[in-house]
Scaffold this motif. Sequence first.
Motif, mmCIF file in Angstrom:
data_model
loop_
_atom_site.group_PDB
_atom_site.id
_atom_site.type_symbol
_atom_site.label_atom_id
_atom_site.label_comp_id
_atom_site.label_asym_id
_atom_site.label_seq_id
_atom_site.Cartn_x
_atom_site.Cartn_y
_atom_site.Cartn_z
ATOM 1 N N SER A 312 -30.408 34.469 21.791
ATOM 2 C CA SER A 312 -29.903 33.408 20.921
ATOM 3 C C SER A 312 -28.603 33.902 20.312
ATOM 4 O O SER A 312 -28.080 34.949 20.702
ATOM 5 C CB SER A 312 -30.918 33.069 19.816
ATOM 6 N N LYS A 314 -28.435 34.834 17.296
ATOM 7 C CA LYS A 314 -28.846 35.758 16.243
ATOM 8 C C LYS A 314 -29.623 36.905 16.862
ATOM 9 O O LYS A 314 -30.755 36.737 17.311
ATOM 10 C CB LYS A 314 -29.716 35.032 15.212
ATOM 11 N N ALA A 316 -32.017 39.973 17.680
ATOM 12 C CA ALA A 316 -33.338 40.350 17.147
ATOM 13 C C ALA A 316 -33.847 41.534 17.949
ATOM 14 O O ALA A 316 -34.860 41.456 18.642
ATOM 15 C CB ALA A 316 -34.296 39.170 17.211
ATOM 16 N N TRP A 393 -36.867 33.113 24.355
ATOM 17 C CA TRP A 393 -36.756 33.295 22.898
ATOM 18 C C TRP A 393 -38.147 33.211 22.283
ATOM 19 O O TRP A 393 -39.007 32.444 22.752
ATOM 20 C CB TRP A 393 -35.854 32.226 22.266
ATOM 21 N N ASN A 395 -40.288 34.264 18.215
ATOM 22 C CA ASN A 395 -40.224 34.883 16.893
ATOM 23 C C ASN A 395 -41.333 35.920 16.772
ATOM 24 O O ASN A 395 -42.063 36.189 17.732
ATOM 25 C CB ASN A 395 -40.319 33.824 15.786
ATOM 26 N N ALA A 412 -25.911 39.011 21.460
ATOM 27 C CA ALA A 412 -25.568 37.986 20.476
ATOM 28 C C ALA A 412 -24.693 36.928 21.136
ATOM 29 O O ALA A 412 -23.480 37.097 21.266
ATOM 30 C CB ALA A 412 -24.861 38.613 19.288
ATOM 31 N N THR A 414 -22.695 33.324 21.720
ATOM 32 C CA THR A 414 -21.917 32.437 20.851
ATOM 33 C C THR A 414 -22.229 30.972 21.118
ATOM 34 O O THR A 414 -21.890 30.107 20.323
ATOM 35 C CB THR A 414 -20.407 32.674 21.044
ATOM 36 N N PRO A 446 -32.061 29.868 17.239
ATOM 37 C CA PRO A 446 -30.750 29.952 16.588
ATOM 38 C C PRO A 446 -29.618 29.659 17.562
ATOM 39 O O PRO A 446 -29.541 30.250 18.640
ATOM 40 C CB PRO A 446 -30.697 31.411 16.100
ATOM 41 N N GLY A 447 -28.750 28.723 17.175
ATOM 42 C CA GLY A 447 -27.608 28.378 18.006
ATOM 43 C C GLY A 447 -27.759 27.094 18.792
ATOM 44 O O GLY A 447 -26.797 26.608 19.371
#
Length: 482
Positions: A312, A314, A316, A393, A395, A412, A414, A446-447
């Motif tokens: 993503s 962000k 992790a 992805w 969590n 990361a 964009t 995220p994104g």
Amino acid sequence: MAASGFVGRAAELARLDALLARVGDARRDLPGVAVLLRGRRRVGKSRLVQVFCERAGVPSVFFQASQGADPAAERVAFAAAVGESELPGRDLFADGTVLPTWTAVFRQLAAALPADSPSIVVIDGLPWLIDADPALEGTLQTAWDTLLARKPVLFVLIGSDLAMMERLDDYRRPFHQRGTVMVLPALNPAEVGSMLDLPAAEAIDAYLVTGGLPLICQEWRPGESVESFLGESLADPTAALLVSGERSLAAEFPGYLQARSVLTAIGNGERTWSGVRAAMSSGVEPMAASSLTNALRLLEAKRVIAVDTPLSVKPAEKDRRYRVADPYLRFFLAFVEAGLPLVERGRADLLLRRVRRSWTSWRGRAVEPVIREALLRIAPELGWSEAEAVGGWWNRQNNPEIDLVGADRQGAATRILFTGSITWQIAKPFDQHDHSALVRDTAAVPGVGPATELLAVSRNGVAAGLPIRAVGPDDLIAAWRA
């Protein structure tokens, strides 16, 4: 001897032919050409080079090193191989003289090579020689620079320890930039399908079982189903499907008992650091955190496991997930390793029943990295020419967990180009329920924005009328045919 068994190897044979053609080229500074050939165990490196030597029509010597052998014994074996070869100076090695160092061996080898016509010298298992005699790496560089490169020889160095073979060409190592690097991959899903005469979905299944290893594929009859192949192979203690995994692991991890146990835990489905540690503890004292970390580092360095992180915008890095990198070892560790005692007792039927019971769920997870690689290959054809990474992805709670995320870069990102879901069950297409779940869960990545598209990869198609891009088995196989 014909190379008819080399399905998918025409390009590699042609490249070796081209390298041999460079030997002795007057436009080059030195006549010799060195090749560093690497690939995972059982992938057919030795057979490829043997076929190449048989076809080349020039004098050659093929030396196979032995794991754990004494360096002096290996020098004797090398001398014997040259003495039995077609090299014009082979008589220099025929008197049984024991050469005291590798420097002396290479000096005598250079004298045995023809000076005005091409020849081939192959050392298979180079990492084993260097393990036994670390000074050999520097000796090899000196011998190449001062002796061997001055002869019209194709010098082929083969190794299965991927990390060590990569390090040989590192700029800090003696042999840096002295050899052309070749990597021999396993057969890809399209090549497996072609070799076994299987339609796309079944070809992917066969790839998940065999890992594209030629030795295993050669025992699979054209058009044979997974069920039939497993029924025959699991009942035969000598089948390549059974013996290849144990031989590979024994060669890869002699003495690394903890790393081997950690690999087994990952192969049995543990994906997180804490999950692996819990599996290793088994109700007794927990495995030391440092020991587990060291074992994971070793497995990663040897390219036996892969480490995935959520893709993503962000990063992790702490949410790591481990998986067995090699498709065949993934199958072997999940089913075969623990079932070998059943085969030895003549109860392969019980092992086959275990595979049947878990096949659908195991396959659904095992196919994910294959699909991600295929999507990265065909991303431009799907309209995502900017895609440089395809992953997943999740969590910390794995709720939600997105099967597919396409992004403009690894790490990361964009820009998130697409998210997607994989449905690989036998009879279920991607339907309205799957679409609603993907729409809901995608919002957590995220994104993700209004321009992010949705993708369904399904073994059995997509329900009509859904506003989503669809990819099926034929599209995935086409990724390798291109």
